[in-house]
Each structure stands twice: as structure tokens, then as C-alpha cells.
Motif scaffolding. Sequence first.
Motif, PDB file in Angstrom:
ATOM      1  N   UNK A 288      55.599  24.898  94.647  1.00 32.07           N
ATOM      2  CA  UNK A 288      54.356  25.680  94.695  1.00 32.07           C
ATOM      3  C   UNK A 288      54.537  26.836  95.670  1.00 32.07           C
ATOM      4  N   UNK A 289      54.003  27.989  95.282  1.00 33.28           N
ATOM      5  CA  UNK A 289      54.106  29.186  96.127  1.00 33.28           C
ATOM      6  C   UNK A 289      52.694  29.603  96.504  1.00 33.28           C
TER       7      UNK A 289
ATOM      8  N   UNK B  17      46.013  20.098  93.431  1.00 33.87           N
ATOM      9  CA  UNK B  17      46.803  19.961  92.201  1.00 33.87           C
ATOM     10  C   UNK B  17      48.207  20.550  92.409  1.00 33.87           C
ATOM     11  N   UNK B  18      48.261  21.705  93.057  1.00 38.90           N
ATOM     12  CA  UNK B  18      49.567  22.357  93.262  1.00 38.90           C
ATOM     13  C   UNK B  18      50.473  21.485  94.123  1.00 38.90           C
ATOM     14  N   UNK B  19      49.915  20.893  95.169  1.00 39.79           N
ATOM     15  CA  UNK B  19      50.722  20.068  96.075  1.00 39.79           C
ATOM     16  C   UNK B  19      51.179  18.793  95.368  1.00 39.79           C
ATOM     17  N   UNK B  20      50.287  18.173  94.647  1.00 34.60           N
ATOM     18  CA  UNK B  20      50.611  16.904  93.985  1.00 34.60           C
ATOM     19  C   UNK B  20      51.712  17.096  92.941  1.00 34.60           C
ATOM     20  N   UNK B  21      51.686  18.218  92.279  1.00 32.89           N
ATOM     21  CA  UNK B  21      52.649  18.429  91.191  1.00 32.89           C
ATOM     22  C   UNK B  21      53.994  18.986  91.654  1.00 32.89           C
TER      23      UNK B  21
ATOM     24  N   UNK C 105      45.756  17.955 101.351  1.00 31.07           N
ATOM     25  CA  UNK C 105      46.192  17.491 100.027  1.00 31.07           C
ATOM     26  C   UNK C 105      47.306  16.453 100.162  1.00 31.07           C
ATOM     27  N   UNK C 106      48.221  16.657 101.117  1.00 34.78           N
ATOM     28  CA  UNK C 106      49.326  15.698 101.293  1.00 34.78           C
ATOM     29  C   UNK C 106      48.768  14.364 101.799  1.00 34.78           C
TER      30      UNK C 106
ATOM     31  N   UNK D  33      55.431  12.550  99.994  1.00 39.05           N
ATOM     32  CA  UNK D  33      56.232  13.314 100.955  1.00 39.05           C
ATOM     33  C   UNK D  33      56.402  14.730 100.404  1.00 39.05           C
ATOM     34  N   UNK D  34      56.567  15.676 101.313  1.00 40.52           N
ATOM     35  CA  UNK D  34      56.523  17.065 100.883  1.00 40.52           C
ATOM     36  C   UNK D  34      57.327  17.936 101.846  1.00 40.52           C
ATOM     37  N   UNK D  35      57.911  19.007 101.303  1.00 39.53           N
ATOM     38  CA  UNK D  35      58.627  19.977 102.151  1.00 39.53           C
ATOM     39  C   UNK D  35      57.762  21.232 102.267  1.00 39.53           C
TER      40      UNK D  35
END
Length: 433
Positions: free
Chosen positions: A4-5, A72-76, A109-110, A116-118
Motif C-alpha cells: 500500500x502506498x 482495507x489497504x493495510x489488511x490487504x 488498522x494494524x 504483522x506489517x512493514x
Amino acid sequence: MNISVFGLGYVGAVTSACLAEQGHRVIGVDLHAAKVAAFGRGQSPIIEPEIDALLQRATDGHLLGATLDVHAAVVETDVSIICVGTPSLPSGRLNLDYVHKVTAQIAKAIRNSEKTHILLYRSTMLPGSTRALVTGMLADLVASGQVRVYYCPEFLREGTAVKDFREPSLVVIGTQDGAPPADAAVCEIMGGQPSILAWEGAEMIKYSCNYFHALKVGFANEIGRLCKHLGEDGTRVMDVLCADTRLNISRYYMKPGNPYGGSCLPKDVSALKSFARQENLSLPLLENTAATNAAHQDLFVSLIEGKAKRRIGFLGLAFKADTDDLRGSPMVAAAETLLGRGYELCIYDPHLNLSRLIGANEQQILARMPHLAQLLKQSAEEVLQSSEVIVVSQKCASFETLQEMARPDQIVIDVNGWRELKDLPWQYEGICW
Ligand SMILES: NC(=O)c1ccc[n+]([C@@H]2O[C@H](COP(=O)([O-])OP(=O)(O)OC[C@H]3O[C@@H](n4cnc5c(N)ncnc54)[C@H](O)[C@@H]3O)[C@@H](O)[C@H]2O)c1
């Protein structure tokens, strides 16, 4: 990858288009509904060569989407790249409001998704900003390992942004401690041969580059103004200046360390400044060049005085190595200041032998440092033996000698980046490091 940007301005739009070109699936996020809607149809929010075709192709290939919905952007996606604006406040200070808001939205959102997310920040931010986010609004997520944070400054230029993305002039990855990134995805996204630094170093590189670019423009324009005043062609003068790739367009002089000195730079900068004043030309960079050097010299002397020791040794006195020229030497100026303030000095410079000094050098010493003869030693060992603080401006003692003589009670001040001095058993400090 699914990426996601955040922020579909110049940086975000180009980043999205180019990542999709590489085959990644990209979701663009922005606050502006119209921008998001257009982007979702493959229409560029900015004018930039190649971008329309890239976005259209990415949309047709189902690699590009856009949304207003942060959750939605973060989850996907696995990685969020933050490209929101970082404008100036009216005071000139940096406004990080957009970065803070988007970080809070993504963090929420996280937390809600427990994934987990970067997070990869590309917005230009002052040194310390990334760490402040990590220790502030992201602290719980970083501590639990749910989020890993990188700071990767963007160097693209508008007008050639797509080309610059494909062939970046610099690739910089900032990690917590300057160690290589734990996530291969970050290297893959950034491409090239990255320079890896701690967050603050990566943040500083971006500002150093833009400060340098601004300085280059200012310099070229000051030369241009001077030349026009003289009826000369400034473009031609700068072209010839740039033809010297040894001293001018090169790494030479681009190293923190010694203040400048010698028989030419101080004199010539001063003469040109006087000339410009006489001609009523406003050249603020030229006007302040000697002032910045003087500030550096003051800092250098304060660094020595700050050690609260009385016996100071100098290894090297001439303005640079392999010369006996003392004219304009920053070491002479520092020694003179310290002598005047009652410090005990001793000096070793292999190229200075009083009996052989003649002409301007002899006069310089006699006029400015009449006690120099007593201070000059015949060997580096004598200086090393008797000094509490040793100022090293030249490699005028062998490393083996230093190794033999360095003591833990001594402090060494490195003026020119002889980094091996750090490995010896004394207290080491660099003039700017
Ligand atoms: N423009 C350049 O050439 C360039 C080059 C290198 C670095 N940079 C840096 O990159 C960053 C972005 O620059 P830009 O020129 O692309 O900015 P920009 O102003 O063109 O775009 C920023 C976008 O972020 C969006 N935005 C703001 N808050 C948001 C949020 N909470 N969620 C989603 N979107 C949000 C805005 O609506 C806008 O579309 C800045 O820090 C800038 O200094 C810019």
C-alpha cells in the motif's frame, strides 16, 4: 508483493506506478476522494513523463487499486510505503502533521487486524523523526514485533521521476541501528545497491543532499552575478570550472575535518568578498564563507579546551600534510589561541625544522608564534610522552609508534579522519564525528 502506498502526490504516484511495473500489486491511499477515484481508473494525479502509460497498464493488468479506506489497504498488504507531504510551517519549521496522522491511522488498522506489517517511510523527515514515531505512537507495535520500521529517503526529481525510480542516484535504507534490514522485501522494493544507516543517518542524507544542491545553485548563481557584472559569460566560467573533475567536481574537499587554511583559500575568498562589496554586489554565500570556517575553528578550539587538560600536543602544524607551509594554518591559529590562554603546548611536524624555515614561513612563526622554537619537538614520541590531549592533524607518526605510546589517560582529537586512532588505548574523539 502486496504494497500500500499512502499519499498519491508526486512521490506516491510514481512509486505506485513503478512498483506495479515491477509486478507488485499496489493499493494507493489518499485523503482526496477525487484523486483516489481517478487513480483507481488508472489516471495520474500528476504530470510526469511515462506515468500515464504505466498507470494504465497497471490498471489493465489488475495490479493497481486505490482506496480511501486505510484499514482495507493495510489488511490487504504486507508493506505500507508512506509518501505523504511534509510541508513547512509559516515559521519555516517542518510540519509532520500528515505523517503523524497517517501513522496513527495505519497503527490503528494494524492493531485491529493483529497482523504483522512493514512500514517504510519515504517522506522527507528531520533526523530523529522516525525514532520519535517508533518510541511514540508505534511503541507497542514495534515492541510486540508486529511492526518493523524503515526510513528510506526518496531522491527522485520531478520531470524525470520515473527514470529516477528505475535508476536511482542513491538508494538509502535506514534501520534502527544501521544493521541490514531484517526484511528482504525492503531491499527488493528499494532495489540497487543500498547504503544502510541508522534512521538518523538516513534522514540526514536526504537533507545533506538537498542542502548541497541548494548550495550548488546558490554558488553557480553568485558566480553568474559576478561574471555578468564584469561583462563575462558566467555559463562559460562555470563550464570550465566543472571541467576540473579532480578538485572541483569530485569528492575532494567533501570531507568533514580541518577548517580550510593555507596560503590561498583564506586570502582569495577574502579578496573576492572585498571586491564584491566594493562593486555593491550582494553575494551572501561568499560573504559568509569565511564566517563558517571561523565557526569551525572556534568549535575546534572549544573541543580541545573542553577536555579540561593543560598539556596539549600537536602532531602536524602545517596547513596540510607534506608541506612546511604555515600560512593560514588552522593548527597555528589553534596553537596561538591556546598559548594565549595559558596552555602548555608541544608540537611535532616532520616538515618543520626551524633552522630551515625561511621567508614567509619564518616571518609567520616569528610574528605570530615567537615561542614556536621552544614548542617544536624533534620527534612524535616526545609529544606523545608529555601530552594529555593530542591533536592529530597529520599522519606524522607511524601507527606502530602510536600503538606503543598511547595511554588510557590520554585523549586524542582526530582532525582529518585517521579512523584507526580509535582502536588504540586512549580516549578518541573526532572533530566532527
Ligand atoms: N516532489 C518531489 O520531487 C520529492 C522528491 C523527494 C522527496 N519528496 C518528499 O516526499 C514527500 C511527498 O512529496 P510529494 O511531492 O509527493 O507531496 P504531495 O504534496 O504532492 O503529495 C502528498 C499527498 O499525500 C496525501 N496525504 C496527506 N495526508 C494523507 C493521509 N493521512 N493519508 C493518505 N494520503 C495523505 C495528500 O492528499 C497528497 O496527495 C515529502 O516529504 C517530500 O518532501 C518529494
